[in-house]
Scaffold this active site. Structure first.
Site, PDB file in Angstrom:
ATOM      1  N   TYR A 142       0.825  -1.211   0.000  1.00  0.00           N
ATOM      2  CA  TYR A 142       0.000   0.000   0.000  1.00  0.00           C
ATOM      3  C   TYR A 142       0.862   1.266   0.000  1.00  0.00           C
ATOM      4  CZ  TYR A 142      -4.629  -2.050   0.897  1.00  0.00           C
ATOM      5  OH  TYR A 142      -5.821  -2.709   0.787  1.00  0.00           O
ATOM      6  N   LYS A 189       3.605 -15.261   2.667  1.00  0.00           N
ATOM      7  CA  LYS A 189       3.822 -16.007   1.429  1.00  0.00           C
ATOM      8  C   LYS A 189       5.339 -16.209   1.310  1.00  0.00           C
ATOM      9  CE  LYS A 189       2.261 -17.820  -2.464  1.00  0.00           C
ATOM     10  NZ  LYS A 189       1.360 -18.991  -2.538  1.00  0.00           N
ATOM     11  N   ASP A 221      -2.449 -18.315   0.862  1.00  0.00           N
ATOM     12  CA  ASP A 221      -3.452 -19.047   0.072  1.00  0.00           C
ATOM     13  C   ASP A 221      -4.101 -20.142   0.913  1.00  0.00           C
ATOM     14  OD1 ASP A 221      -0.929 -20.218   0.069  1.00  0.00           O
ATOM     15  OD2 ASP A 221      -1.014 -20.905  -2.007  1.00  0.00           O
ATOM     16  N   ASP A 245      -6.168  -7.146   4.292  1.00  0.00           N
ATOM     17  CA  ASP A 245      -7.322  -6.524   3.637  1.00  0.00           C
ATOM     18  C   ASP A 245      -8.200  -7.603   3.024  1.00  0.00           C
ATOM     19  OD1 ASP A 245      -8.935  -4.477   2.463  1.00  0.00           O
ATOM     20  OD2 ASP A 245      -7.920  -4.851   0.554  1.00  0.00           O
ATOM     21  N   ASP A 249     -12.051  -9.315   4.603  1.00  0.00           N
ATOM     22  CA  ASP A 249     -13.328  -9.293   3.862  1.00  0.00           C
ATOM     23  C   ASP A 249     -13.892 -10.705   3.803  1.00  0.00           C
ATOM     24  OD1 ASP A 249     -13.414  -6.556   3.227  1.00  0.00           O
ATOM     25  OD2 ASP A 249     -14.033  -6.970   1.163  1.00  0.00           O
TER      26      ASP A 249
HETATM   27  C1  IPM Z   1     -10.352  -1.421   4.151  1.00  0.00           C
HETATM   28  C2  IPM Z   1     -10.643  -0.871   2.776  1.00  0.00           C
HETATM   29  C3  IPM Z   1      -9.512   0.067   2.384  1.00  0.00           C
HETATM   30  C4  IPM Z   1      -8.221  -0.723   2.322  1.00  0.00           C
HETATM   31  C5  IPM Z   1      -9.733   0.835   1.066  1.00  0.00           C
HETATM   32  C6  IPM Z   1     -11.051   1.601   1.089  1.00  0.00           C
HETATM   33  C7  IPM Z   1      -8.591   1.728   0.733  1.00  0.00           C
HETATM   34  O1  IPM Z   1     -10.797  -1.891   1.870  1.00  0.00           O
HETATM   35  O2  IPM Z   1     -10.264  -0.631   5.104  1.00  0.00           O
HETATM   36  O3  IPM Z   1     -10.250  -2.644   4.287  1.00  0.00           O
HETATM   37  O4  IPM Z   1      -7.926  -1.345   1.297  1.00  0.00           O
HETATM   38  O5  IPM Z   1      -7.501  -0.733   3.311  1.00  0.00           O
HETATM   39 MG    MG Z   2     -10.795  -3.844   2.698  1.00  0.00          MG
END
Ligand code: IPM
Ligand code: MG
Length: 354
Positions: A142, A189, A221, A245, A249
């Site tokens: 990032y 990884k 993975d 990240d 999710d």
């Molecule tokens: C998160 C989001 C952010 C990230 C985006 C919106 C930049 O997905 O907070 O997980 O990738 O960190």
């Molecule tokens: Mg995210």
């Protein structure tokens, strides 16, 4: 106690869900006789529209002088399909993380009994799953060097980590594991990436200092697979920015809805509390978004930023009650569903009546 907070609603559903969390924050502070002062700040696409900067300097100053930040969401579709946009809302979030030194993002993954049937996984796999993902938040791909060459036809992003960055996040991972079930899974990884080999090297050096904690190493993975196959096997997971990240999710949906999971970002300056989900622009202004992740982020704020555990607990109890009694938004409702604002009112009232 005097609670001095910055409120950054952001974009999309951000303002609506933050409004509900603020109702609950006000109810809790009143009940426990705290003195609350708060100030709103601009961030995200709305800040680009109004002042041309997704994390304006005065928002940063507001965050710096506050004891905690309650954050909604950032992002607007008008930027998503325009790779050439000179400035993007997400840059505001990244700038905030970097400038506040928020190197650790704590994402607890908990399941709710009354929602288990909504999980894409079978009940027996998710029932009782309870782990924490600690995502490194100010390093890695990032923030590494990025750019274009060959007249724009080659692009690169660099995944850079220093020993110091790895050590401080692993240390936090060990502290969490020590207070929980004494297992730390280091996700990397290392079979491919040099940066991951440094992570593993540092972890192997640190592990003997924590003899009561079991350190486990897992390739990312494989971790992605294990999260849906055996979520109950995890206690504390620690990983780099990008892997965290993606994995969080994935982990969030096993609880039944992305609208439920809160997070805390902590580090050097003021901590930020925000839902894991995004700005959900399709729902903006419709009063249908689930406010629970933001309300639970407020609970984390009481616990982590102010060490007010009872205040956090009453919010958690109120949220659980709303789900058990079916007072929930459409994404998780069985029959009748309620508006975002109604759920916020219900939870705030529950706190007041308790
Ligand atoms: C998160 C989001 C952010 C990230 C985006 C919106 C930049 O997905 O907070 O997980 O990738 O960190
Ligand atoms: Mg995210």
């Amino acid at each position: 106690m005097k609670l001095n907070i910055a409120v950054l609603p952001g974009d999309g559903i951000g303002p609506e869900i933050v409004e509900q969390a603020m109702k609950v924050v006000k109810a809790v502070t009143k009940k426990f006789n705290h003195e609350l002062s708060y100030e709103y700040g601009l961030t995200g696409a709305i800040a680009i529209d109004e002042v041309g900067d997704p994390y304006p300097e005065n928002t940063h100053e507001l965050c710096m002088k506050s004891d905690a930040v309650l954050f909604g969401a950032i992002g607007d579709p008008k930027f998503d399909n325009n790779p050439k946009a000179p400035v993007r809302p997400e840059q505001g979030l990244l700038a905030m993380r970097k400038k506040l030194g928020l190197y650790a993002n704590i994402r607890p993954v908990e399941t709710f009994e009354s929602l288990l049937h909504k999980s894409p996984l079978r009940r027996e796999l998710v029932e009782g799953a309870d782990f924490v993902c600690i995502r490194e938040l100010t390093g890695g791909i990032y923030f590494g060097e990025k750019g274009r060459k060959d007249g724009g036809n080659t692009a690169f992003d660099t995944n850079t980590y220093t020993r110091e960055e790895i050590e401080r996040i692993l240390k936090l991972g060990y502290e969490f594991a020590g207070k929980r079930n004494k297992k730390l899974t280091v996700v990397d990884k290392a079979n491919v990436l040099e940066s991951s080999r440094l992570w593993r090297e540092v972890a192997q050096e640190m592990a003997p200092n924590y003899p009561d904690i079991k350190t486990e190493y897992m390739f990312v993975d494989n971790a992605a697979m294990q999260i849906i196959q055996w979520p109950k096997n995890f206690d504390v997971m620690v990983t780099e920015n990008m892997f965290g990240d993606i994995l969080t999710d994935e982990a969030s949906v096993i609880t039944g809805s992305l609208g439920l999971l809160p997070s805390a970002s902590m580090g050097i300056h003021t901590s930020v509390f925000e839902p894991i989900h995004g700005s959900y622009p399709q729902a903006a202004g419709k009063d249908i978004a689930n406010p629970i992740a933001t309300i639970l982020s407020a609970a984390m704020m009481f616990e982590y930023a102010f060490n007010l555990m009872e205040e956090g607990k009453i919010i958690r109890d109120a949220v659980t009650a709303s789900m058990t009694e079916g007072y929930v938004t459409v994404d998780i409702a069985e029959g009748e569903s309620f508006k975002t604002s109604q759920v916020g009112d219900w939870i705030a009232n529950w706190v007041e009546r308790k």
